[in-house]
Design an enzyme around this catalytic site. Structure first.
Site, short mmCIF file in Angstrom:
data_model
loop_
_atom_site.label_atom_id
_atom_site.label_comp_id
_atom_site.label_asym_id
_atom_site.label_seq_id
_atom_site.Cartn_x
_atom_site.Cartn_y
_atom_site.Cartn_z
N GLU A 171 0.88 -1.25 -0.08
CA GLU A 171 -0.02 -0.12 0.14
C GLU A 171 0.97 1.25 0.11
O GLU A 171 0.75 2.29 0.75
CB GLU A 171 -1.03 -0.04 1.17
CG GLU A 171 -1.93 -1.19 1.15
CD GLU A 171 -2.84 -1.36 2.44
OE1 GLU A 171 -2.72 -0.52 3.07
OE2 GLU A 171 -3.43 -2.39 2.51
N ASN A 214 2.03 -5.42 -3.05
CA ASN A 214 0.43 -5.71 -2.68
C ASN A 214 -0.29 -4.35 -2.60
O ASN A 214 0.21 -3.29 -1.67
CB ASN A 214 0.63 -6.63 -1.32
CG ASN A 214 -0.90 -7.17 -1.02
OD1 ASN A 214 -1.69 -7.65 -2.15
ND2 ASN A 214 -1.23 -6.88 0.04
N HIS A 250 -10.58 -6.31 -1.97
CA HIS A 250 -11.50 -6.14 -0.99
C HIS A 250 -12.88 -5.53 -1.72
O HIS A 250 -12.73 -4.03 -2.02
CB HIS A 250 -11.07 -5.23 0.08
CG HIS A 250 -10.20 -5.79 0.89
ND1 HIS A 250 -10.06 -6.97 1.66
CD2 HIS A 250 -8.77 -5.58 1.10
CE1 HIS A 250 -9.33 -7.30 2.34
NE2 HIS A 250 -8.16 -6.43 1.95
N GLU A 279 -6.22 -10.62 -0.90
CA GLU A 279 -7.17 -10.68 0.34
C GLU A 279 -8.46 -10.53 -0.08
O GLU A 279 -9.30 -9.53 0.47
CB GLU A 279 -6.81 -9.07 1.01
CG GLU A 279 -5.21 -8.93 1.45
CD GLU A 279 -4.80 -7.69 1.92
OE1 GLU A 279 -5.67 -7.07 2.41
OE2 GLU A 279 -3.39 -7.67 2.25
N ASP A 281 -12.35 -10.48 -0.22
CA ASP A 281 -13.63 -10.56 0.39
C ASP A 281 -14.62 -9.58 -0.33
O ASP A 281 -14.17 -8.65 -1.04
CB ASP A 281 -13.63 -10.09 1.94
CG ASP A 281 -12.79 -8.88 2.27
OD1 ASP A 281 -12.69 -8.23 1.44
OD2 ASP A 281 -12.42 -8.65 3.56
O1 G3I Z 1 -5.18 -8.43 19.16
C1 G3I Z 1 -5.71 -7.16 19.70
C2 G3I Z 1 -6.35 -7.34 20.88
O2 G3I Z 1 -5.74 -7.82 21.98
C3 G3I Z 1 -7.11 -5.92 21.46
O3 G3I Z 1 -8.04 -6.15 22.38
C4 G3I Z 1 -8.10 -5.26 20.21
C5 G3I Z 1 -8.67 -3.97 20.54
O4 G3I Z 1 -8.92 -3.38 19.52
O5 G3I Z 1 -7.19 -5.29 19.29
C6 G3I Z 1 -6.71 -6.42 18.68
O6 G3I Z 1 -5.86 -6.30 17.42
C7 G3I Z 1 -6.67 -5.87 16.35
C8 G3I Z 1 -6.20 -6.73 15.26
O7 G3I Z 1 -6.72 -6.41 13.96
C9 G3I Z 1 -6.62 -8.07 15.46
O8 G3I Z 1 -7.79 -8.54 15.55
C10 G3I Z 1 -6.13 -4.33 15.74
O9 G3I Z 1 -6.62 -3.45 16.86
C11 G3I Z 1 -6.66 -4.10 14.47
O10 G3I Z 1 -6.30 -2.75 14.21
C12 G3I Z 1 -6.05 -5.14 13.78
O11 G3I Z 1 -6.82 -5.03 12.33
C13 G3I Z 1 -6.07 -5.39 11.08
C14 G3I Z 1 -5.94 -4.53 10.20
O12 G3I Z 1 -5.33 -4.96 8.87
C15 G3I Z 1 -4.81 -3.63 10.91
O13 G3I Z 1 -4.77 -2.23 9.76
C16 G3I Z 1 -7.10 -6.68 10.55
O14 G3I Z 1 -7.15 -7.86 11.66
C17 G3I Z 1 -6.73 -7.11 9.34
O15 G3I Z 1 -7.55 -7.86 8.64
C18 G3I Z 1 -6.29 -5.91 8.26
O16 G3I Z 1 -5.66 -6.48 7.21
C19 G3I Z 1 -5.26 -5.49 6.23
C20 G3I Z 1 -4.23 -5.94 5.42
O17 G3I Z 1 -3.23 -6.17 6.49
C21 G3I Z 1 -3.72 -5.08 4.55
N1 G3I Z 1 -4.81 -4.65 3.56
C22 G3I Z 1 -6.14 -4.20 4.15
C23 G3I Z 1 -6.45 -5.17 4.99
C24 G3I Z 1 -7.73 -4.84 5.81
O18 G3I Z 1 -7.68 -3.65 6.58
#
Ligand code: G3I
Length: 462
Positions: A171, A214, A250, A279, A281
């Site tokens: 990105e 990516n 996405h 990715e 969905d």
């Molecule tokens: O694990 C912690 C947990 O302990 C805590 O209680 C909770 C509170 O917010 O957060 C949890 O972590 C989160 C993590 O996902 C796991 O669920 C983060 O806050 C959250 O920011 C994180 O989001 C991820 C996101 O990337 C971050 O930018 C998403 O799961 C993930 O699917 C998403 O993936 C991205 C790709 O890497 C790049 N392309 C876009 C895609 C979708 O946004």
């Protein structure tokens, strides 16, 4: 083809230390005879991974390390997918939370899970402006350059030989029509050259991994994808190492599957790079969602260099966009219409598949008996009986107590959960039972010193 039977036999051989040779030989012959014959009619592949493999592709899912212990999650992953991407565990904040201090535990769990089951792994992601620990953003240019190259080198060396493809840079381009690079610590302090430098460092660290750029909103032909296209063309012309483009894909009603999706994949492929859908969905439900998924899969299959598809999660409830129900499995791991459309587009078939949406009125019972016992091990038999109506498939969980190991299964198709203790056995050729009719499957267990009898879960019919 001994598709399903081979999986069962392969596991039994790997788990088979110490088995009495005669028993094992008999069991293997029995499995081969009973499973190979019906499957010699060459039914279409009945899982996403197997169907994709027949097309020379992989079909993967983004996974979370802390879900691998959930039986249904692991069983669905292990059954349906042959590639994984850690959803968050390989990001910079997870792997190098403070400078020079690496924490590989959760990512290792995913890689080990995949390797133990013959799945390939996509590494996501080395250089990204998001999920970047604060210490990186605070560095001056020279220090940042060295931290970036060290991060790439340390991480890729740790996983050398275990990663199929790396998202080296993620990105880096702005949304909208400018075609410019996105502001980030890397862009702002190192300038445009940071992407090239990251790819050169990555190639040196693991020459056998495929190196991808990516991004999202680059799925159709538009200003952003044009900018990425120009970068790839320039890299290829100047010999900067790049092997693949990741199209995140996405999609939702505001950002639908573009009509020129296939043309965009093709134009990148024509530059001499592979294209991976990284990715995927698609928010929605029912037939509309299924149609969109089918269009994506067919577009990929049409382009020879579109080498694989990864969906961004397994059940809807764990999606980053859970409320949009964008995935192939519902919250109870039921296969959605989109699942069946994807499987069909891949050339597979759900017919006779006991894991399908099913017939909620159908019912079955399962009963267990030990049919042979030689002290260090035993043969178990589970009899499945249909209730008051015809069923077209069944499944039942058998839970063992560690360190007991199943070394052979016949007349059923086994998958294991992450712990290796819970075996889900689904019908293979023997799924259809008229009301009141029964069938059975068997398995051989090495006790390894533990004498607890196996625990049988309820029978699930479809
Ligand atoms: O694990 C912690 C947990 O302990 C805590 O209680 C909770 C509170 O917010 O957060 C949890 O972590 C989160 C993590 O996902 C796991 O669920 C983060 O806050 C959250 O920011 C994180 O989001 C991820 C996101 O990337 C971050 O930018 C998403 O799961 C993930 O699917 C998403 O993936 C991205 C790709 O890497 C790049 N392309 C876009 C895609 C979708 O946004």
């Amino acid at each position: 083809m001994i598709g399903t039977g081979t999986i069962g036999i392969g596991r039994s051989v790997r788990r088979g230390a110490g088995v009495r040779a005669g028993i094992l030989t008999t069991a293997l012959l029995t499995v081969t005879a009973l499973v190979a014959l019906p499957q010699s009619t060459a039914h279409a592949a009945d899982t996403l991974g197997a169907a994709a493999a027949e097309q020379g592709r992989y079909f993967g899912a983004a996974v979370a390390a802390n879900r691998l212990g959930e039986a249904q999650y692991a069983a669905t992953l292990n059954t349906e997918f042959n590639s994984v991407t850690p959803e968050n565990e390989m990001k910079w904040d997870a792997l190098e939370p403070s400078r020079g201090s690496f924490s590989f535990g959760n990512a290792d769990r995913i890689v080990n899970h995949a390797q133990g089951r013959g799945m390939s792994v996509r590494g996501h992601t080395l250089v990204w402006h998001s999920q970047l620990p604060g210490w990186v953003s605070g560095l001056g240019a020279a220090d940042l350059r060295s931290a970036m190259n060290n991060h790439i080198t340390q991480v890729m060396t740790h996983y050398k030989g275990k990663i199929h493809s790396w998202d080296v840079v993620n990105e880096a381009f702005q949304d909208g029509g400018s075609g410019a690079r996105r502001s980030s610590p890397f862009q702002d302090k190192l300038g445009n050259g940071f992407i090239e430098e990251a790819f050169r460092t990555a190639r040196a660290a693991d020459p056998n991994a495929k190196l991808c750029y990516n991004d999202y909103n680059t799925d159709g032909v538009n200003a952003k994808s044009n900018a990425v296209y120009a970068m790839v063309r320039d890299f290829k012309a100047r010999g900067v190492p790049i092997d693949c483009i990741g199209l995140q894909s996405h999609f939702n009603p505001n950002s639908p599957v573009p009509s020129d999706y296939q043309a965009n994949i093709q134009r990148f492929a024509d530059l001499g790079v592979d294209v991976q859908i990284t990715e995927l969905d698609i928010e929605g439900s029912g037939t509309a969602q299924a149609t969109n998924y089918g269009n994506v899969v067919r577009a990929c299959l049409t382009v020879t260099r579109c080498t694989g598809i990864t969906v961004w999660g397994i059940p809807d409830k764990y999606s980053w966009r859970a409320s949009g129900t964008p995935l192939l499995f519902d919250d109870n791991y039921g296969k959605k219409p989109a699942y069946h459309t994807v499987l069909s587009a891949l050339g597979g078939s759900s017919s006779g598949d006991p894991g399908g949406p099913g017939n909620p009125g159908a019912a079955c019972t399962a009963t267990y008996t030990t049919t042979e016992d030689w002290g260090s091990g035993y043969n178990g038999q589970v009899t499945i009986k249909a209730g008051g109506s015809r069923i077209s498939g069944w499944s039942v969980n058998v839970t063992l107590t560690a360190p007991q190991k199943v070394i052979s299964v016949w007349n059923g198709t086994p998958t294991w959960d992450g712990s290796g203790n819970v075996m889900t056995v689904r019908s293979s050729w023997n799924g259809t039972l008229e009301a009141g009719a029964s069938t059975s499957f068997g398995f051989t267990v090495n006790r390894n010193g533990n004498s607890t009898p196996p625990q049988l879960g309820p029978c699930t019919a479809s």
